[in-house]
Design a protein around this motif. Structure first.
Motif, PDB file in Angstrom:
ATOM      1  N   THR A  17       0.814  -1.221   0.000  1.00 50.19           N
ATOM      2  CA  THR A  17       0.000   0.000   0.000  1.00 50.19           C
ATOM      3  C   THR A  17       0.845   1.268   0.000  1.00 50.19           C
ATOM      4  OG1 THR A  17      -0.104  -0.102   2.392  1.00 50.19           O
ATOM      5  CG2 THR A  17      -1.939  -1.097   1.177  1.00 50.19           C
ATOM      6  N   ALA A  18       2.165   1.097  -0.106  1.00 49.81           N
ATOM      7  CA  ALA A  18       3.042   2.276  -0.067  1.00 49.81           C
ATOM      8  C   ALA A  18       2.742   3.216  -1.235  1.00 49.81           C
ATOM      9  CB  ALA A  18       4.501   1.826  -0.120  1.00 49.81           C
ATOM     10  N   ILE A  19       2.818   4.501  -0.949  1.00 44.79           N
ATOM     11  CA  ILE A  19       2.610   5.514  -1.982  1.00 44.79           C
ATOM     12  C   ILE A  19       3.911   6.294  -2.149  1.00 44.79           C
ATOM     13  CG2 ILE A  19       1.457   7.691  -2.533  1.00 44.79           C
ATOM     14  CD1 ILE A  19      -0.958   6.568  -0.967  1.00 44.79           C
ATOM     15  N   THR A  20       4.385   6.355  -3.396  1.00 43.64           N
ATOM     16  CA  THR A  20       5.585   7.139  -3.665  1.00 43.64           C
ATOM     17  C   THR A  20       5.149   8.549  -4.038  1.00 43.64           C
ATOM     18  OG1 THR A  20       6.763   5.183  -4.392  1.00 43.64           O
ATOM     19  CG2 THR A  20       7.663   7.299  -5.084  1.00 43.64           C
ATOM     20  N   ALA A  21       5.356   9.485  -3.132  1.00 44.32           N
ATOM     21  CA  ALA A  21       4.913  10.868  -3.363  1.00 44.32           C
ATOM     22  C   ALA A  21       5.986  11.680  -4.079  1.00 44.32           C
ATOM     23  CB  ALA A  21       4.527  11.523  -2.048  1.00 44.32           C
ATOM     24  N   LEU A  22       7.260  11.370  -3.821  1.00 49.97           N
ATOM     25  CA  LEU A  22       8.364  12.023  -4.526  1.00 49.97           C
ATOM     26  C   LEU A  22       9.359  10.954  -4.932  1.00 49.97           C
ATOM     27  CD1 LEU A  22       9.095  15.111  -2.187  1.00 49.97           C
ATOM     28  CD2 LEU A  22       7.822  15.123  -4.357  1.00 49.97           C
ATOM     29  N   ALA A  23       9.875  11.067  -6.153  1.00 48.97           N
ATOM     30  CA  ALA A  23      10.787  10.046  -6.657  1.00 48.97           C
ATOM     31  C   ALA A  23      12.017  10.680  -7.278  1.00 48.97           C
ATOM     32  CB  ALA A  23      10.060   9.168  -7.681  1.00 48.97           C
ATOM     33  N   SER A  45      -3.253  17.546  -8.979  1.00 49.11           N
ATOM     34  CA  SER A  45      -3.506  17.141  -7.607  1.00 49.11           C
ATOM     35  C   SER A  45      -2.921  15.740  -7.386  1.00 49.11           C
ATOM     36  CB  SER A  45      -5.023  17.159  -7.386  1.00 49.11           C
ATOM     37  OG  SER A  45      -5.306  16.689  -6.116  1.00 49.11           O
ATOM     38  N   GLY A  46      -2.204  15.566  -6.285  1.00 40.83           N
ATOM     39  CA  GLY A  46      -1.597  14.267  -5.992  1.00 40.83           C
ATOM     40  C   GLY A  46      -0.221  14.076  -6.601  1.00 40.83           C
ATOM     41  N   SER A  47       0.304  15.101  -7.303  1.00 42.60           N
ATOM     42  CA  SER A  47       1.605  14.927  -7.960  1.00 42.60           C
ATOM     43  C   SER A  47       2.782  15.083  -6.993  1.00 42.60           C
ATOM     44  CB  SER A  47       1.734  15.906  -9.132  1.00 42.60           C
ATOM     45  OG  SER A  47       1.596  17.240  -8.686  1.00 42.60           O
ATOM     46  N   GLY A  48       2.506  15.523  -5.755  1.00 44.84           N
ATOM     47  CA  GLY A  48       3.582  15.584  -4.766  1.00 44.84           C
ATOM     48  C   GLY A  48       3.996  16.988  -4.357  1.00 44.84           C
ATOM     49  N   LYS A  49       3.236  17.994  -4.779  1.00 45.24           N
ATOM     50  CA  LYS A  49       3.632  19.384  -4.520  1.00 45.24           C
ATOM     51  C   LYS A  49       3.722  19.694  -3.022  1.00 45.24           C
ATOM     52  CE  LYS A  49       0.088  21.060  -6.778  1.00 45.24           C
ATOM     53  NZ  LYS A  49      -0.626  19.789  -7.021  1.00 45.24           N
ATOM     54  N   SER A  50       2.672  19.333  -2.277  1.00 45.40           N
ATOM     55  CA  SER A  50       2.675  19.632  -0.838  1.00 45.40           C
ATOM     56  C   SER A  50       3.752  18.830  -0.123  1.00 45.40           C
ATOM     57  CB  SER A  50       1.310  19.341  -0.215  1.00 45.40           C
ATOM     58  OG  SER A  50       0.347  20.226  -0.746  1.00 45.40           O
ATOM     59  N   THR A  51       3.943  17.600  -0.553  1.00 46.08           N
ATOM     60  CA  THR A  51       4.991  16.772   0.055  1.00 46.08           C
ATOM     61  C   THR A  51       6.356  17.425  -0.171  1.00 46.08           C
ATOM     62  OG1 THR A  51       3.668  14.789  -0.303  1.00 46.08           O
ATOM     63  CG2 THR A  51       6.029  14.466   0.083  1.00 46.08           C
ATOM     64  N   LEU A  52       6.554  17.958  -1.367  1.00 45.72           N
ATOM     65  CA  LEU A  52       7.814  18.639  -1.677  1.00 45.72           C
ATOM     66  C   LEU A  52       8.070  19.785  -0.688  1.00 45.72           C
ATOM     67  CD1 LEU A  52      10.109  18.949  -3.940  1.00 45.72           C
ATOM     68  CD2 LEU A  52       8.686  20.762  -4.819  1.00 45.72           C
ATOM     69  N   LEU A  53       7.039  20.578  -0.407  1.00 44.47           N
ATOM     70  CA  LEU A  53       7.215  21.697   0.532  1.00 44.47           C
ATOM     71  C   LEU A  53       7.464  21.202   1.956  1.00 44.47           C
ATOM     72  CD1 LEU A  53       4.755  24.588  -0.339  1.00 44.47           C
ATOM     73  CD2 LEU A  53       7.054  24.131  -1.148  1.00 44.47           C
ATOM     74  N   THR A  54       6.720  20.171   2.339  1.00 45.69           N
ATOM     75  CA  THR A  54       6.858  19.629   3.693  1.00 45.69           C
ATOM     76  C   THR A  54       8.274  19.111   3.931  1.00 45.69           C
ATOM     77  OG1 THR A  54       4.597  18.878   3.386  1.00 45.69           O
ATOM     78  CG2 THR A  54       5.736  18.036   5.290  1.00 45.69           C
ATOM     79  N   VAL A  55       8.805  18.441   2.926  1.00 46.75           N
ATOM     80  CA  VAL A  55      10.156  17.885   3.040  1.00 46.75           C
ATOM     81  C   VAL A  55      11.196  19.012   2.978  1.00 46.75           C
ATOM     82  CG1 VAL A  55      11.843  16.433   1.844  1.00 46.75           C
ATOM     83  CG2 VAL A  55       9.512  15.606   2.174  1.00 46.75           C
ATOM     84  N   ALA A  56      10.964  19.972   2.054  1.00 43.23           N
ATOM     85  CA  ALA A  56      11.907  21.094   1.926  1.00 43.23           C
ATOM     86  C   ALA A  56      11.965  21.910   3.212  1.00 43.23           C
ATOM     87  CB  ALA A  56      11.504  21.990   0.751  1.00 43.23           C
ATOM     88  N   GLY A  57      10.839  21.980   3.914  1.00 42.28           N
ATOM     89  CA  GLY A  57      10.780  22.763   5.139  1.00 42.28           C
ATOM     90  C   GLY A  57      11.155  21.975   6.382  1.00 42.28           C
ATOM     91  N   GLY A  58      11.616  20.751   6.194  1.00 48.96           N
ATOM     92  CA  GLY A  58      12.072  19.958   7.329  1.00 48.96           C
ATOM     93  C   GLY A  58      10.955  19.512   8.258  1.00 48.96           C
ATOM     94  N   LEU A  59       9.720  19.521   7.767  1.00 48.97           N
ATOM     95  CA  LEU A  59       8.613  19.070   8.615  1.00 48.97           C
ATOM     96  C   LEU A  59       8.533  17.542   8.644  1.00 48.97           C
ATOM     97  CD1 LEU A  59       5.868  21.656   7.557  1.00 48.97           C
ATOM     98  CD2 LEU A  59       7.286  21.683   9.610  1.00 48.97           C
ATOM     99  N   THR A  60       8.976  16.915   7.547  1.00 48.53           N
ATOM    100  CA  THR A  60       9.083  15.451   7.491  1.00 48.53           C
ATOM    101  C   THR A  60      10.396  15.115   6.820  1.00 48.53           C
ATOM    102  OG1 THR A  60       7.108  15.811   6.130  1.00 48.53           O
ATOM    103  CG2 THR A  60       7.254  13.721   7.309  1.00 48.53           C
ATOM    104  N   PRO A  61      11.109  14.117   7.352  1.00 49.97           N
ATOM    105  CA  PRO A  61      12.344  13.727   6.669  1.00 49.97           C
ATOM    106  C   PRO A  61      12.006  12.915   5.419  1.00 49.97           C
ATOM    107  CG  PRO A  61      11.999  12.370   8.627  1.00 49.97           C
ATOM    108  CD  PRO A  61      10.869  13.356   8.580  1.00 49.97           C
TER     109      PRO A  61
END
Ligand SMILES: Nc1ncnc2c1ncn2[C@@H]1O[C@H](COP(=O)(O)OP(=O)(O)O)[C@@H](O)[C@H]1O
Ligand SMILES: [Mg+2]
Length: 248
Positions: free
Chosen positions: A26-32, A50-66
């Motif tokens: 069930t893993a989802i690859t949000a950024l590759a 929508s769903g292409s990974g934009k928000s994940t990109l910001l979250t990771v760039a901002g150090g909110l999630t490794p």
């Protein structure tokens, strides 16, 4: 903190960043494998479905999630090498988030909302008020400092959010569809404020996630994401001319 690079113009660097949510079938690859850098004085737009990974990109760039793999470097600091405390400090001092729904605290005035990040960083509220008022003045809301969010229009609330994102000289602005809840004229105004902040010469830069090509044209560069990958990149001027051509 570790890994401090000497006077680099690069504010943010993503090196081979991948992000997976969950595990197994069930893993989802949000950024590759995303490589992206943002220089001081640069505003980069990120577009994609929508769903292409934009928000994940910001979250990771901002150090909110490794990220699951790859490296994020902010102002020369390798985030993976920072302790939780160092990371929290870096986030508070260098990063400002602007969200689609403003995220202001309703019981605080505009000035108190903008002061908050500084107070969280240990400033007294008295000391924080001066830079907070300066930030509000930059977004042309100095005269609304004592107003509560409910007394401000949507565009004004979003400008307060921009002031809060940059107060105290925080340099990397990460804006996730900041114009999504605004009509297009008000949206343009918010982008003009974001743009002028990046142009102010204080070494700031940012990423702007948007669905709207007219808004992306305010950026220096547009990056297109699909299924977690950067599939295309263009200079915003190219998009502006294209739009001008379509409207002619
Ligand atoms: N916290 C999460 N847990 C599981 N899946 C998530 C989570 N956040 C996002 N996703 C999934 O990751 C993918 C990218 O999402 P997102 O980064 O929000 O994209 P966008 O902002 O471009 O719409 C989507 O398939 C989404 O469903
Ligand atoms: Mg999103």
């Amino acid at each position: 903190m570790t890994g401090h690079a000497a006077d680099s113009d690069i504010l943010l660097q993503l090196d081979g960043v991948s992000m997976q949510y969950g595990r197994g079938e069930t893993a989802i690859t949000a950024l590759a494998g995303v490589d992206l850098s943002v220089s001081r004085g640069e505003l980069v737009a990120v577009m994609g479905a929508s769903g292409s990974g934009k928000s994940t990109l910001l979250t990771v760039a901002g150090g909110l999630t490794p990220p699951t793999s790859g490296e994020v470097v902010v102002e020369g600091h390798w985030l993976s090498q920072l302790s939780a405390r160092e990371l929290a400090t870096l986030r508070r001092r260098s990063l400002g988030f602007v969200f689609q729904d403003f995220n202001l605290i309703p019981s605080l005035t505009a000035l108190e909302n903008v002061s908050l990040p500084l107070e969280l960083d240990g400033w007294t509220s008295k000391k924080a008020h001066r830079p907070a008022l300066d930030a509000l003045t930059i977004v042309e809301l100095g005269d609304r400092a004592g107003h509560f969010p409910s007394d401000l229009s949507g565009g004004q609330q979003q400008r307060v959010a921009i002031a809060r994102a940059v107060v105290g000289g925080r340099s990397l602005i990460l804006a996730d569809e900041p114009t999504g809840a605004l009509d297009s004229t008000t949206g343009e105004l918010v982008l003009r404020m974001l743009r002028s902040r990046v142009d102010a010469g204080a070494g700031a830069g940012g990423i702007l996630v948007t669905h709207d090509a007219r808004h992306a044209a305010w950026a220096d560069r547009i990056v297109f994401l699909r299924d977690g990958r950067i599939v295309d990149e263009s200079r915003a001027s190219a998009v502006s001319s294209l739009l001008a051509g379509l409207q002619a």
